[in-house]
Design a protein around this motif. Structure first.
Motif, PDB file in Angstrom:
ATOM      1  N   SER A 192     -31.392  52.112  29.656  1.00 52.19           N
ATOM      2  CA  SER A 192     -32.630  51.210  29.955  1.00 52.19           C
ATOM      3  C   SER A 192     -31.893  50.127  30.797  1.00 52.19           C
ATOM      4  CB  SER A 192     -33.353  50.617  28.707  1.00 52.19           C
ATOM      5  OG  SER A 192     -32.392  49.832  28.118  1.00 52.19           O
ATOM      6  N   ALA A 193     -32.665  49.386  31.523  1.00 49.39           N
ATOM      7  CA  ALA A 193     -32.409  48.295  32.300  1.00 49.39           C
ATOM      8  C   ALA A 193     -33.696  47.198  32.317  1.00 49.39           C
ATOM      9  CB  ALA A 193     -32.060  48.702  33.932  1.00 49.39           C
ATOM     10  N   GLY A 194     -32.948  45.886  32.155  1.00 48.84           N
ATOM     11  CA  GLY A 194     -34.329  45.006  32.103  1.00 48.84           C
ATOM     12  C   GLY A 194     -35.066  44.983  30.859  1.00 48.84           C
ATOM     13  N   VAL A 195     -36.424  44.929  31.129  1.00 47.43           N
ATOM     14  CA  VAL A 195     -37.562  44.917  29.893  1.00 47.43           C
ATOM     15  C   VAL A 195     -37.616  46.452  29.667  1.00 47.43           C
ATOM     16  CG1 VAL A 195     -39.439  45.055  31.349  1.00 47.43           C
ATOM     17  CG2 VAL A 195     -39.566  44.135  29.037  1.00 47.43           C
ATOM     18  N   GLY A 196     -37.232  47.360  30.373  1.00 49.81           N
ATOM     19  CA  GLY A 196     -37.328  48.739  30.126  1.00 49.81           C
ATOM     20  C   GLY A 196     -36.722  49.153  28.683  1.00 49.81           C
ATOM     21  N   VAL A 197     -35.927  48.068  28.222  1.00 49.04           N
ATOM     22  CA  VAL A 197     -35.076  48.374  26.868  1.00 49.04           C
ATOM     23  C   VAL A 197     -36.256  48.651  25.827  1.00 49.04           C
ATOM     24  CG1 VAL A 197     -35.035  45.822  26.043  1.00 49.04           C
ATOM     25  CG2 VAL A 197     -33.266  47.569  25.381  1.00 49.04           C
ATOM     26  N   THR A 198     -37.632  48.137  25.963  1.00 45.96           N
ATOM     27  CA  THR A 198     -38.261  47.945  24.610  1.00 45.96           C
ATOM     28  C   THR A 198     -38.524  49.240  24.081  1.00 45.96           C
ATOM     29  OG1 THR A 198     -40.319  47.891  26.316  1.00 45.96           O
ATOM     30  CG2 THR A 198     -39.619  45.713  25.509  1.00 45.96           C
ATOM     31  N   PRO A 199     -38.918  50.376  24.746  1.00 44.75           N
ATOM     32  CA  PRO A 199     -39.221  51.785  23.968  1.00 44.75           C
ATOM     33  C   PRO A 199     -37.897  52.203  23.448  1.00 44.75           C
ATOM     34  CG  PRO A 199     -39.350  52.069  26.330  1.00 44.75           C
ATOM     35  CD  PRO A 199     -39.332  50.388  26.201  1.00 44.75           C
ATOM     36  N   LEU A 200     -36.862  52.083  23.857  1.00 40.09           N
ATOM     37  CA  LEU A 200     -35.497  52.353  23.752  1.00 40.09           C
ATOM     38  C   LEU A 200     -35.064  51.780  22.367  1.00 40.09           C
ATOM     39  CD1 LEU A 200     -34.312  53.389  27.204  1.00 40.09           C
ATOM     40  CD2 LEU A 200     -35.413  54.648  25.650  1.00 40.09           C
ATOM     41  N   LEU A 201     -35.096  50.592  22.501  1.00 42.21           N
ATOM     42  CA  LEU A 201     -34.444  49.740  21.413  1.00 42.21           C
ATOM     43  C   LEU A 201     -35.497  50.101  20.092  1.00 42.21           C
ATOM     44  CD1 LEU A 201     -32.965  47.861  20.126  1.00 42.21           C
ATOM     45  CD2 LEU A 201     -34.978  45.962  20.524  1.00 42.21           C
ATOM     46  N   CYS A 202     -36.905  50.544  20.323  1.00 44.98           N
ATOM     47  CA  CYS A 202     -37.535  51.013  19.107  1.00 44.98           C
ATOM     48  C   CYS A 202     -37.141  52.359  18.664  1.00 44.98           C
ATOM     49  CB  CYS A 202     -39.028  51.214  19.810  1.00 44.98           C
ATOM     50  SG  CYS A 202     -40.266  51.875  18.649  1.00 44.98           S
TER      51      CYS A 202
END
Ligand SMILES: Cc1cc2nc3c(=O)[nH]c(=O)nc-3n(C[C@H](O)[C@H](O)[C@H](O)COP(=O)(O)OP(=O)(O)OC[C@H]3O[C@@H](n4cnc5c(N)ncnc54)[C@H](O)[C@@H]3O)c2cc1C
Length: 419
Positions: A192-202
């Motif tokens: 992920s990059a930037g705020v795209g991290v959200t689903p991957l952190l989940c």
């Protein structure tokens, strides 16, 4: 001892040894077969337990899921880093929440002061499922860098600047197909990059919450330490032996320490993946800005990773060019390419293969409100003045007669839209 007695003795010894060897061989084979059978029984049992657990979760989800919008109280608003806030949401009715599949998102309907109609936007769930609350993490969207005179993003500013703990928001049940199947044990790479991290952190937090031993590479790119979203949670992943965490800073600040705050300078690139990963034999999950996802998906394809092993979510207009089904790539032979006219904007063009009507509009600079980009939230609905469309995937709810969900349709004939 005579010679013949020695021969007889030798033969007898050979016979006894042969028999013992045969008996040993049979016993050993039986032991191996029993081990294999026991392992197969164990694997089958584990598979049945997993399948039963999945069925229970699905049944639980179906029992608890709600239709339309449900009220949620913001019970915690936390600044995660510059311009990014996370929100913990508890159902106002205090009834339990359905489990969700990591990677799914919530669709919000917001009543923003000064707007005549509600604003619909989607935000990915950013933490592992819990029965009492959900969490979303939102980046305040500023005006585009080349058009500073434009207003900032409506919904993200409303969330980050206006909403506070105790406020109530309306959200639909979790939805979306960019999901990690927790029952599988294929090794995964979450990029992920930037705020795209959200689903991957989940996804990562969900693996940890399950005690999963699945091999997981967590690769994240940010501009610098000031924009390192959910830093503590990402760093915490390092303590689990099955996780490999790598962080890239594209423009580190002087006080960002390489080897401590980040591991690599620059952006996450396909070359970096090839150098880092032992092979290409992984399932890949990506979320981030369009150019980043296009570069990574192209790179993975060139590396021989099949499209079926690459999953991605686009948060905005940026579209990842996936190999489109043959029916979408071009109109049937002999049929002309349809033209699309956006009546209100006064723009017209020939449809471009592989694009949805929404993407075509965006490529012309025409703004159509869009939430999920997956045919479920309904915010991109536009009236058809002339012509007809066909859907690239089945809409979750049938659109009103004479309208189309622009995010998932293409023109079937020449088209005139009220946009
Ligand atoms: C499935 C999904 C999951 C998502 N998950 C997340 C998440 O976890 N976290 C997150 O932060 N976001 C997420 N998003 C993105 C989110 O839904 C919103 O798109 C984002 O917050 C921007 O919405 P907004 O209302 O703030 O901006 P908008 O009001 O839609 O504006 C977007 C941009 O357009 C600019 N703009 C304003 N007026 C004009 C104009 N006239 N012409 C051109 N440009 C203009 C604005 O300045 C802004 O930069 C997700 C999106 C999807 C589809």
């Amino acid at each position: 001892m005579t010679f013949s007695a020695a021969v007889v003795g030798g033969v007898l010894i050979a016979l006894v040894l042969g028999q013992s060897a045969a008996a040993f061989w049979i016993a050993w084979r039986r032991w191996v077969d029993q081990r294999v059978a026991a392992r197969l029984r164990q694997e089958r049992l584990a598979w049945e337990v997993r399948a039963a657990r999945a069925r229970c979760e699905q049944a639980e989800q179906a029992r608890l899921v709600w239709n339309g919008y449900r009220k949620f109280v913001i019970t915690q608003k936390r600044r995660e880093c510059e311009g990014v806030w996370s929100f913990r949401l508890e159902p106002h009715d205090r009834k339990p929440l359905p489990p969700f599949i990591p990677g799914q998102y919530l669709t919000f309907q917001l009543r923003v002061p000064g707007r005549d109609k509600p604003v619909v936007r989607c935000y990915s769930l950013s933490d592992a499922p819990r029965p009492d609350s959900y969490r979303v993490t939102i980046k305040r969207e500023g005006p585009p860098p080349d058009r500073p005179e434009l207003p900032p993003g409506v919904a993200s500013s409303f969330f980050c600047d206006v909403l506070k703990e105790g406020d109530i928001v309306d959200a639909k049940a979790p939805a979306g197909h960019f999901t990690l199947d927790l029952e599988k044990d294929t090794p995964v790479v979450l990029i992920s990059a930037g705020v795209g991290v959200t689903p991957l952190l989940c996804m990562a937090n969900s693996l940890v919450a399950r005690g999963s031993k699945r091999e997981c590479w967590f690769l994240f790119g940010a501009r610098n330490g000031a924009e390192f979203i959910h830093r503590d949670e990402i760093e915490r992943l390092r303590q689990f032996a099955n996780f490999q965490v790598h962080v890239w800073f594209s423009r580190p600040r002087p006080d960002d320490r390489k080897g401590v705050d980040f591991q690599h300078e620059g952006r996450v690139t396909p070359d970096a993946l090839r150098q880092l990963l032992p092979s290409n034999n992984y399932e890949f999950f990506l979320c981030g800005p369009g150019p980043f996802m296009n570069a990574i998906t192209d790179g993975l394809r060139a590396w021989g990773v099949p499209d079926s092993a690459v999953h991605f979510e686009a948060f905005g207009p940026a579209t990842v060019k996936k190999a489109a089904p043959a029916s979408v790539v071009a109109p049937p032979p002999g049929q002309p390419t349809p033209r699309v006219r956006f009546a209100r904007s006064g723009r017209e063009c020939v449809w471009q293969a592989g694009l949805s009507v929404l993407e075509l509009a965006e490529s012309l600079g025409i703004r159509i409100d869009a939430g999920c980009r997956a045919g479920s939230c309904g915010s991109c609905l536009v009236a058809i003045k002339e012509g007809s469309v066909e859907y690239l995937q089945k809409p979750e709810a049938q659109p009103e007669e004479g309208s189309c969900l622009t995010c998932i349709c293409r023109p079937k004939t020449d088209l005139v839209l009220d946009a």
